[in-house]
Design a protein around this motif. Sequence first.
Motif, PDB file in Angstrom:
ATOM      1  N   HIS A  63       0.808  -1.228   0.000  1.00  0.00           N
ATOM      2  CA  HIS A  63       0.000   0.000   0.000  1.00  0.00           C
ATOM      3  C   HIS A  63       0.838   1.275   0.000  1.00  0.00           C
ATOM      4  N   LEU A  64       1.867   1.320   0.828  1.00  0.00           N
ATOM      5  CA  LEU A  64       2.609   2.567   1.000  1.00  0.00           C
ATOM      6  C   LEU A  64       3.187   3.068  -0.324  1.00  0.00           C
ATOM      7  N   ASN A  65       3.866   2.189  -1.042  1.00  0.00           N
ATOM      8  CA  ASN A  65       4.460   2.603  -2.318  1.00  0.00           C
ATOM      9  C   ASN A  65       3.389   2.998  -3.323  1.00  0.00           C
ATOM     10  N   LEU A  66       2.306   2.239  -3.363  1.00  0.00           N
ATOM     11  CA  LEU A  66       1.253   2.551  -4.326  1.00  0.00           C
ATOM     12  C   LEU A  66       0.567   3.875  -3.998  1.00  0.00           C
ATOM     13  N   LEU A  67       0.328   4.137  -2.724  1.00  0.00           N
ATOM     14  CA  LEU A  67      -0.313   5.396  -2.343  1.00  0.00           C
ATOM     15  C   LEU A  67       0.547   6.592  -2.750  1.00  0.00           C
ATOM     16  N   HIS A  68       1.843   6.471  -2.589  1.00  0.00           N
ATOM     17  CA  HIS A  68       2.744   7.551  -3.007  1.00  0.00           C
ATOM     18  C   HIS A  68       2.686   7.738  -4.532  1.00  0.00           C
ATOM     19  N   GLU A  69       2.573   6.614  -5.250  1.00  0.00           N
ATOM     20  CA  GLU A  69       2.479   6.676  -6.707  1.00  0.00           C
ATOM     21  C   GLU A  69       1.136   7.244  -7.157  1.00  0.00           C
ATOM     22  N   MET A  70       0.090   6.932  -6.394  1.00  0.00           N
ATOM     23  CA  MET A  70      -1.254   7.385  -6.739  1.00  0.00           C
ATOM     24  C   MET A  70      -1.488   8.857  -6.430  1.00  0.00           C
ATOM     25  N   LYS A  71      -0.804   9.369  -5.446  1.00  0.00           N
ATOM     26  CA  LYS A  71      -1.116  10.689  -4.887  1.00  0.00           C
ATOM     27  C   LYS A  71      -1.328  11.787  -5.936  1.00  0.00           C
ATOM     28  N   PRO A  72      -0.480  11.901  -6.958  1.00  0.00           N
ATOM     29  CA  PRO A  72      -0.686  12.979  -7.947  1.00  0.00           C
ATOM     30  C   PRO A  72      -1.938  12.788  -8.804  1.00  0.00           C
ATOM     31  N   PHE A  73      -2.496  11.563  -8.804  1.00  0.00           N
ATOM     32  CA  PHE A  73      -3.634  11.264  -9.672  1.00  0.00           C
ATOM     33  C   PHE A  73      -4.971  11.304  -8.932  1.00  0.00           C
ATOM     34  N   ILE A  74      -4.933  11.563  -7.628  1.00  0.00           N
ATOM     35  CA  ILE A  74      -6.163  11.566  -6.824  1.00  0.00           C
ATOM     36  C   ILE A  74      -6.749  12.968  -6.805  1.00  0.00           C
ATOM     37  N   HIS A  75      -7.938  13.097  -7.391  1.00  0.00           N
ATOM     38  CA  HIS A  75      -8.641  14.382  -7.436  1.00  0.00           C
ATOM     39  C   HIS A  75     -10.121  14.112  -7.141  1.00  0.00           C
ATOM     40  N   ASN A  76     -10.522  14.344  -5.912  1.00  0.00           N
ATOM     41  CA  ASN A  76     -11.913  14.121  -5.492  1.00  0.00           C
ATOM     42  C   ASN A  76     -12.332  12.656  -5.574  1.00  0.00           C
ATOM     43  N   HIS A  77     -11.374  11.759  -5.567  1.00  0.00           N
ATOM     44  CA  HIS A  77     -11.707  10.333  -5.545  1.00  0.00           C
ATOM     45  C   HIS A  77     -12.026   9.898  -4.116  1.00  0.00           C
ATOM     46  N   PHE A  78     -12.865   8.888  -4.009  1.00  0.00           N
ATOM     47  CA  PHE A  78     -13.142   8.225  -2.742  1.00  0.00           C
ATOM     48  C   PHE A  78     -12.288   6.964  -2.734  1.00  0.00           C
ATOM     49  N   VAL A  79     -11.313   6.882  -1.830  1.00  0.00           N
ATOM     50  CA  VAL A  79     -10.350   5.781  -1.816  1.00  0.00           C
ATOM     51  C   VAL A  79     -10.699   4.802  -0.695  1.00  0.00           C
ATOM     52  N   VAL A  80     -10.852   3.548  -1.068  1.00  0.00           N
ATOM     53  CA  VAL A  80     -11.251   2.499  -0.120  1.00  0.00           C
ATOM     54  C   VAL A  80     -10.243   1.360  -0.190  1.00  0.00           C
ATOM     55  N   THR A  81      -9.846   0.845   0.956  1.00  0.00           N
ATOM     56  CA  THR A  81      -8.984  -0.335   0.976  1.00  0.00           C
ATOM     57  C   THR A  81      -9.697  -1.489   1.665  1.00  0.00           C
ATOM     58  N   ILE A  82      -9.337  -2.717   1.238  1.00  0.00           N
ATOM     59  CA  ILE A  82      -9.881  -3.903   1.908  1.00  0.00           C
ATOM     60  C   ILE A  82      -8.748  -4.713   2.540  1.00  0.00           C
ATOM     61  N   ALA A  83      -7.591  -4.065   2.740  1.00  0.00           N
ATOM     62  CA  ALA A  83      -6.422  -4.755   3.289  1.00  0.00           C
ATOM     63  C   ALA A  83      -6.438  -4.770   4.811  1.00  0.00           C
ATOM     64  N   ALA A  84      -6.015  -5.869   5.371  1.00  0.00           N
ATOM     65  CA  ALA A  84      -5.929  -5.991   6.827  1.00  0.00           C
ATOM     66  C   ALA A  84      -4.925  -5.001   7.386  1.00  0.00           C
ATOM     67  N   GLY A  85      -5.313  -4.304   8.441  1.00  0.00           N
ATOM     68  CA  GLY A  85      -4.396  -3.416   9.140  1.00  0.00           C
ATOM     69  C   GLY A  85      -4.229  -2.034   8.550  1.00  0.00           C
ATOM     70  N   ILE A  86      -4.900  -1.741   7.416  1.00  0.00           N
ATOM     71  CA  ILE A  86      -4.744  -0.441   6.755  1.00  0.00           C
ATOM     72  C   ILE A  86      -6.012   0.392   6.967  1.00  0.00           C
ATOM     73  N   GLY A  87      -6.019   1.193   8.019  1.00  0.00           N
ATOM     74  CA  GLY A  87      -7.192   1.996   8.342  1.00  0.00           C
ATOM     75  C   GLY A  87      -7.260   3.280   7.541  1.00  0.00           C
ATOM     76  N   PRO A  88      -8.384   4.006   7.633  1.00  0.00           N
ATOM     77  CA  PRO A  88      -8.527   5.263   6.890  1.00  0.00           C
ATOM     78  C   PRO A  88      -7.496   6.312   7.286  1.00  0.00           C
ATOM     79  N   SER A  89      -7.040   6.292   8.529  1.00  0.00           N
ATOM     80  CA  SER A  89      -6.032   7.271   8.949  1.00  0.00           C
ATOM     81  C   SER A  89      -4.726   7.062   8.183  1.00  0.00           C
ATOM     82  N   PHE A  90      -4.384   5.827   7.877  1.00  0.00           N
ATOM     83  CA  PHE A  90      -3.181   5.529   7.092  1.00  0.00           C
ATOM     84  C   PHE A  90      -3.345   6.053   5.673  1.00  0.00           C
ATOM     85  N   LEU A  91      -4.519   5.845   5.079  1.00  0.00           N
ATOM     86  CA  LEU A  91      -4.783   6.352   3.726  1.00  0.00           C
ATOM     87  C   LEU A  91      -4.702   7.872   3.712  1.00  0.00           C
ATOM     88  N   GLU A  92      -5.321   8.506   4.704  1.00  0.00           N
ATOM     89  CA  GLU A  92      -5.330   9.972   4.774  1.00  0.00           C
ATOM     90  C   GLU A  92      -3.914  10.534   4.890  1.00  0.00           C
TER      91      GLU A  92
END
Length: 254
Positions: A63-92
């Motif tokens: 997740h960590l590497n992908l989120l960094h890669e995704m960051k420039p492409f996120i514009h008003n998207h709703f981001v949801v994860t189904i991975a164990a241990g990855i809460g919304p605070s981590f995504l934020e």
Amino acid sequence: MAESILSGLVQSPNVKDIYVSNHKNKEKLIYLQEKYQIIPSFNWKEDIGKSDMVVLAMPPEVHLNLLHEMKPFIHNHFVVTIAAGIGPSFLEEHLPENTPAAWVMPNTASEIGESMSLVAYGKAVLQNHKSMLKQVLDAIGEAEECTENQVHQLTAITGSAPAFLYAFSESLIDQAESYGVSHETAVRLVSQMLSGSSSMLKEKLAPKELREQVTTPGGATAEGIKVLKEGGFDDLIKHAVIAANKKAMSKGLE
């Protein structure tokens, strides 16, 4: 798990245009396209702008590497994860400020629309985001909104415990076969017993009450319950839940 969710989603009339990306396995994308009529995305960076919601169905450790890669492409998207241990605070923490985020912990019964999913929302989630996610959750079963900490604690109850139940079932099936019945008959006996017992629980009857209905004092069932208790059955289940939760949280923090 991702395919289990897809299987439930495609049966919902409210969910349209499902894009799926898997850069490591293009053959799997073609398989999913043929089986579920999803839209394969061979370049998620080009297709992400076509979606309102992004669901991350991948191991916690990537997740960590992908989120960094995704960051420039996120514009008003709703981001949801189904991975164990990855809460919304981590995504934020790793996405643009005020990105709406959610954490969903489904189980494999989502494949037949019978998942019991846990969901925790981030700080920027609005009612329209919850309505959007509800369409997904309704397509795969039932859901319970929890705090992020509660999802951490309950993951093993709804996500891992089905495996505990299947392991219990395997033991019952093996024992049934030892009495001379076929494997198919043993599976049918055990699966229907579990299905009926589950239905009784869903009728809102208390487990203790149901157990006592079956357990005549001094009878055969009471003798079996005695063996389970003497073997530490209760403690084993609780320790298994604690171990599963601990492992899930450690993987999310790696």
